[in-house]
Structure formats: C-alpha cells, structure tokens
Enzyme design. Sequence first.
Site, PDB file in Angstrom:
ATOM      1  N   CYS B  87       0.843  -1.204   0.000  1.00 46.32           N
ATOM      2  CA  CYS B  87       0.000   0.000   0.000  1.00 46.32           C
ATOM      3  C   CYS B  87       0.877   1.252   0.000  1.00 46.32           C
ATOM      4  O   CYS B  87       1.569   1.524  -0.960  1.00 46.32           O
ATOM      5  CB  CYS B  87      -0.974  -0.047   1.176  1.00 46.32           C
ATOM      6  SG  CYS B  87      -2.353   1.105   0.988  1.00 46.32           S
ATOM      7  N   HIS B 204      -3.445  -5.609   1.112  1.00 48.15           N
ATOM      8  CA  HIS B 204      -2.782  -5.816   2.404  1.00 48.15           C
ATOM      9  C   HIS B 204      -2.759  -7.286   2.817  1.00 48.15           C
ATOM     10  O   HIS B 204      -3.655  -7.729   3.536  1.00 48.15           O
ATOM     11  CB  HIS B 204      -3.533  -5.037   3.492  1.00 48.15           C
ATOM     12  CG  HIS B 204      -3.366  -3.566   3.412  1.00 48.15           C
ATOM     13  ND1 HIS B 204      -2.328  -2.899   4.016  1.00 48.15           N
ATOM     14  CD2 HIS B 204      -4.098  -2.617   2.791  1.00 48.15           C
ATOM     15  CE1 HIS B 204      -2.434  -1.597   3.783  1.00 48.15           C
ATOM     16  NE2 HIS B 204      -3.503  -1.396   3.037  1.00 48.15           N
ATOM     17  N   GLU B 206      -1.059  -8.581   5.089  1.00 52.81           N
ATOM     18  CA  GLU B 206      -0.946  -8.672   6.557  1.00 52.81           C
ATOM     19  C   GLU B 206      -2.302  -8.532   7.246  1.00 52.81           C
ATOM     20  O   GLU B 206      -2.431  -8.798   8.435  1.00 52.81           O
ATOM     21  CB  GLU B 206       0.052  -7.626   7.074  1.00 52.81           C
ATOM     22  CG  GLU B 206      -0.480  -6.218   7.263  1.00 52.81           C
ATOM     23  CD  GLU B 206      -0.643  -5.435   5.949  1.00 52.81           C
ATOM     24  OE1 GLU B 206      -0.467  -6.026   4.869  1.00 52.81           O
ATOM     25  OE2 GLU B 206      -0.967  -4.229   6.015  1.00 52.81           O
TER      26      GLU B 206
END
Lengths: 89, 232
Positions: B87, B204, B206
């Site tokens: 990002c 993302h 994560e």
Amino acid sequence: MTEFQIEVRVTPRRGILDPQGKAVGGALASLGFAGVSEARVGRLVTFHLRAASDEEARGQADAMCRQLLANPVTEDFDVRVQALAGSAP
Amino acid sequence: MKVGVVTFPGSNCDYDCHRAVQDGVEGAEAVYLWHKEHDLQGVDAVLLPGGFSYGDYLRCGAIAAHSPIMREVKAFADAGGPVAGICNGFQILCEAGLLPGALIRNRTLKFISRPAFLCVEQAEAPFTSAYAVGDVLTIPVAHGEGCYSADDATLDELEATGRVVFRYCDADGNVTAEANRNGSARGIAGIRNAAGNVLGLMPHPERAMDALLGSADGAGFFRSLAGHLAPT
C-alpha cells in the site's frame, strides 16, 4: 547573493487520468458554466531561494522538481523565478 | 529469519506487518526500523508497511522515499535483499525509484476499503512462491491513491518480462474492468523489479492472516518469504 521568489506549478501530465480535474469540471458545468472544458487540478509550491543568479535559482528549482516536487511519471512542472524587491544583488 | 518493518511517521500497518511475521511464521523475528535511522540491524528482508507516511503531503510516499532509512533500504535492495512495499509502502517504492510507475488518485475519487480478489500471475521467490499461478486470493485493499499508472512502454515491458505479480480480478479469476475499482492501468495490483527481489502491491496481505477476520490468503505471502530465507 539574491533572494528569489520561486513558484512551482505542478499539473497532471496530459493523457494521465485526472479524476479531480474531471470532478471539478463536472461541478463547474452543473453550476451553469457551460463553456468549461479540460479542467485539471494541480498544486502550487512557493518558496524563497538565495542564489547567485536567476539561472542558478532556476537550475536549483528544476532539480528540486525532478527530485521531489513533481513526479516525472505523472506530472509536468513549470518554474517561475522572480528576484525579490530590495534584495541586494 | 529476521524481518525489518520500517516505521515512518504516519505508518499505521507496521504493527500488523510485525505481527504477521512474528506470529504467522514459525521461528521468525520481526524488528521495527525507525525512519530516521541508518541501521537495518542485520535483517534478512525489509517490509515497508501501509499508512499515510508524512500525512501523504506532496504526493503519497514522496517524502518518505527520501527519509534517512531509505538510503540503506535502496542499498539493501540493490544488493538483492528482499524488499516488499504494501500500500503506502508500494507508493514509497515507486517514489524512491525502486519500482517503475506511480500510484495516483483512484478513478472514482473514493477511498476504497474492502476485500478484493487478486489473481496471482507470478508464483516465485521471495514473496509469492507459496501460491500457484492462477490462484485467486481474497485480500483487503484500503487506499485513496491506488491507481497504478505508467507509460505504455513501461507497462508493455512489465508484462513482457513477467513482472506483473498480481491483478485485480473477479471471484472466478477473470480480470475485468468492474474488478479494477481504482482504475489501475491493465488492472495491475502488484509488480516487482527486474531482479525480482523488490515487490510492491496495494492490497494488504498482513490483514488477511486469519479466516476469522475474513481471509487467511495473505499468509502465503509471509510463508513464501520464510521459505526463501530458511537456511538450506
């Protein structure tokens, strides 16, 4: 050394999608400004710069644009240089 | 394996990345690297997390790209070290010149925060070897400036050299205009550099580490890195 007023205008490069400009153009049209086209939104950066000459000031400002102030992938820039009144040459 | 997560002022996914490494990969250690430092602390890989570094002032990632730690990150990447930007991290990598192109305002002008389907186009070390080409992943996106932009010559080269790693797609893996909500050129969601050790992606991984939170499809990203760095 002379103190210069520097103005850097950064605009989205032609052909690059500029949704902000499009939205502003659309809003102007809806306000009744029927003649508006090609609206684009960029940014203006101004600062004072001490340099030996107009050319040196312009050269430094160009370098700043290439390194930081503009993104050469998506943006064009235009530098305006003006010696400040009262500044000793 | 030791992974460094860089914290810039305004980073807000650094903790998530740290945790994804620490808890998601057995035996892995994650350390925070402060943007003002010059020491990478001997890490084996660097993650540039998401967020709004320097308040997105000037352009997203523009100021972070010139912060002190980035000199070391560039040297580390040039030496072949694995570096991924997620990002805002992707935006920083582009601004730093480690990846080509730029991320500009979403076509819709809206901030997009929702799960996205991603098609895996390259399943290779260091970041995507745990996937298979053609896999469709569900991974959240959260960005206002995620529209990947580059000139046609750059886009052609990225495609011809297999450097497009992820594209936005529908649930069946079809790359469609509707699936490409931010308006990215050719539906590009993630790319890598020519050497393959630097990856940038807008979604993302994560945030997709646990099925309980919607998807665990991001775990493969960290498993890939672990596999790459594991002593053989």
